[in-house]
Design an enzyme around this catalytic site. Structure first.
Site, PDB file in Angstrom:
ATOM      1  N   GLY A  68      -6.295   0.117  -0.379  1.00 44.13           N
ATOM      2  CA  GLY A  68      -6.099   1.416   0.273  1.00 44.13           C
ATOM      3  C   GLY A  68      -5.535   2.412  -0.701  1.00 44.13           C
ATOM      4  O   GLY A  68      -5.349   2.125  -1.886  1.00 44.13           O
ATOM      5  N   GLU A  84     -11.311   3.848  -0.574  1.00 43.03           N
ATOM      6  CA  GLU A  84     -10.329   3.143  -1.405  1.00 43.03           C
ATOM      7  C   GLU A  84     -10.573   1.634  -1.392  1.00 43.03           C
ATOM      8  O   GLU A  84     -10.382   0.952  -2.405  1.00 43.03           O
ATOM      9  CB  GLU A  84      -8.912   3.447  -0.903  1.00 43.03           C
ATOM     10  CG  GLU A  84      -8.458   4.871  -1.199  1.00 43.03           C
ATOM     11  CD  GLU A  84      -7.956   5.030  -2.631  1.00 43.03           C
ATOM     12  OE1 GLU A  84      -7.819   4.020  -3.333  1.00 43.03           O
ATOM     13  OE2 GLU A  84      -7.707   6.179  -3.040  1.00 43.03           O
ATOM     14  N   GLU A  88     -11.313  -0.695  -4.659  1.00 43.30           N
ATOM     15  CA  GLU A  88     -10.341  -1.717  -5.061  1.00 43.30           C
ATOM     16  C   GLU A  88     -10.819  -3.143  -4.871  1.00 43.30           C
ATOM     17  O   GLU A  88     -10.235  -4.067  -5.442  1.00 43.30           O
ATOM     18  CB  GLU A  88      -9.027  -1.502  -4.295  1.00 43.30           C
ATOM     19  CG  GLU A  88      -8.368  -0.189  -4.685  1.00 43.30           C
ATOM     20  CD  GLU A  88      -7.025   0.020  -4.041  1.00 43.30           C
ATOM     21  OE1 GLU A  88      -6.555  -0.869  -3.308  1.00 43.30           O
ATOM     22  OE2 GLU A  88      -6.439   1.088  -4.287  1.00 43.30           O
ATOM     23  N   PRO A 105      11.980   7.457   8.640  1.00 45.61           N
ATOM     24  CA  PRO A 105      12.635   8.772   8.619  1.00 45.61           C
ATOM     25  C   PRO A 105      13.132   9.117   7.225  1.00 45.61           C
ATOM     26  O   PRO A 105      13.721   8.273   6.541  1.00 45.61           O
ATOM     27  CB  PRO A 105      13.800   8.593   9.600  1.00 45.61           C
ATOM     28  CG  PRO A 105      13.353   7.511  10.519  1.00 45.61           C
ATOM     29  CD  PRO A 105      12.535   6.570   9.665  1.00 45.61           C
ATOM     30  N   GLU A 132      -6.231  -9.124  -9.739  1.00 42.70           N
ATOM     31  CA  GLU A 132      -6.775 -10.199  -8.919  1.00 42.70           C
ATOM     32  C   GLU A 132      -7.018  -9.658  -7.517  1.00 42.70           C
ATOM     33  O   GLU A 132      -6.300  -8.763  -7.063  1.00 42.70           O
ATOM     34  CB  GLU A 132      -5.694 -11.294  -8.842  1.00 42.70           C
ATOM     35  CG  GLU A 132      -6.154 -12.673  -8.519  1.00 42.70           C
ATOM     36  CD  GLU A 132      -4.972 -13.664  -8.518  1.00 42.70           C
ATOM     37  OE1 GLU A 132      -5.105 -14.680  -7.853  1.00 42.70           O
ATOM     38  OE2 GLU A 132      -3.937 -13.401  -9.153  1.00 42.70           O
TER      39      GLU A 132
END
Ligand SMILES: [Zn+2]
Length: 173
Positions: A68, A84, A88, A105, A132
């Site tokens: 991601g 993504e 990847e 927060p 990997e």
């Protein structure tokens, strides 16, 4: 935080909106609310397994992450998750559902994680990002201290059925 309007450069004033004083532009009406970076991840599932990639750069070098990355301005969060993930892992994926969200927060980040499945492709890590990439069974995940981010821990706990998808009740995460 802005001192001037990001759209027209007017010095910002202050106006109460939703119970708080917020920097606002007297000219165009821009009002400053919290902005966040949005990260989009995939839990790619097959036969009860999930794909993790082992990062080979930065402060989380050697740790396992979900595929991601950050959402670009011209794409949706779903498009970013798929883009993504292909970059990847080598897999083209379809998204099946929303798995979890993660926020904290004070931290200007929202991580959205989808359940995904492989459409086509062969598993191969992106050489500049990961050393990997491999499948892990539900009960053979790396220890949590080897996971890259609190959001990774949260999403995998949700995937394992160990916690609720949209809360982050874990102190320290
Ligand atoms: Zn303005």
């Amino acid at each position: 935080m802005y001192a001037y309007c990001p759209y027209d450069g007017t010095a910002l004033g202050s106006r109460e909106i939703d119970g708080r004083l917020r920097p606002t532009c007297p000219r165009c009406g821009f009002a400053y609310f919290k902005r966040v970076q949005i990260g989009a991840n995939c839990v790619i599932e097959r036969d009860g397994q999930v794909v993790l990639v082992r990062l080979n750069y930065g402060p989380r070098d050697g740790c396992w992450a979900l595929p991601g990355g950050l959402v670009e301005p011209e794409e949706t969060v779903e498009q970013a998750a798929r883009r993504e993930t292909t970059e990847e892992t080598g897999y083209e994926v379809a998204l099946d559902s929303l798995l979890s969200t993660w926020t904290r927060p004070g931290l200007e980040t929202l991580i959205v994680t989808f359940r995904a499945r492989v459409l086509r492709g062969e598993l191969r890590p992106a050489p500049l990002e990961a050393s990997e990439a491999r499948w892990f069974g539900r009960d053979e995940l790396p220890p949590e201290w080897e996971l890259a981010w609190p959001s990774t821990v949260h999403a995998l706990r949700v995937w394992q059925g160990r916690t609720a998808p949209v809360r982050n009740p874990f102190r320290g995460l």
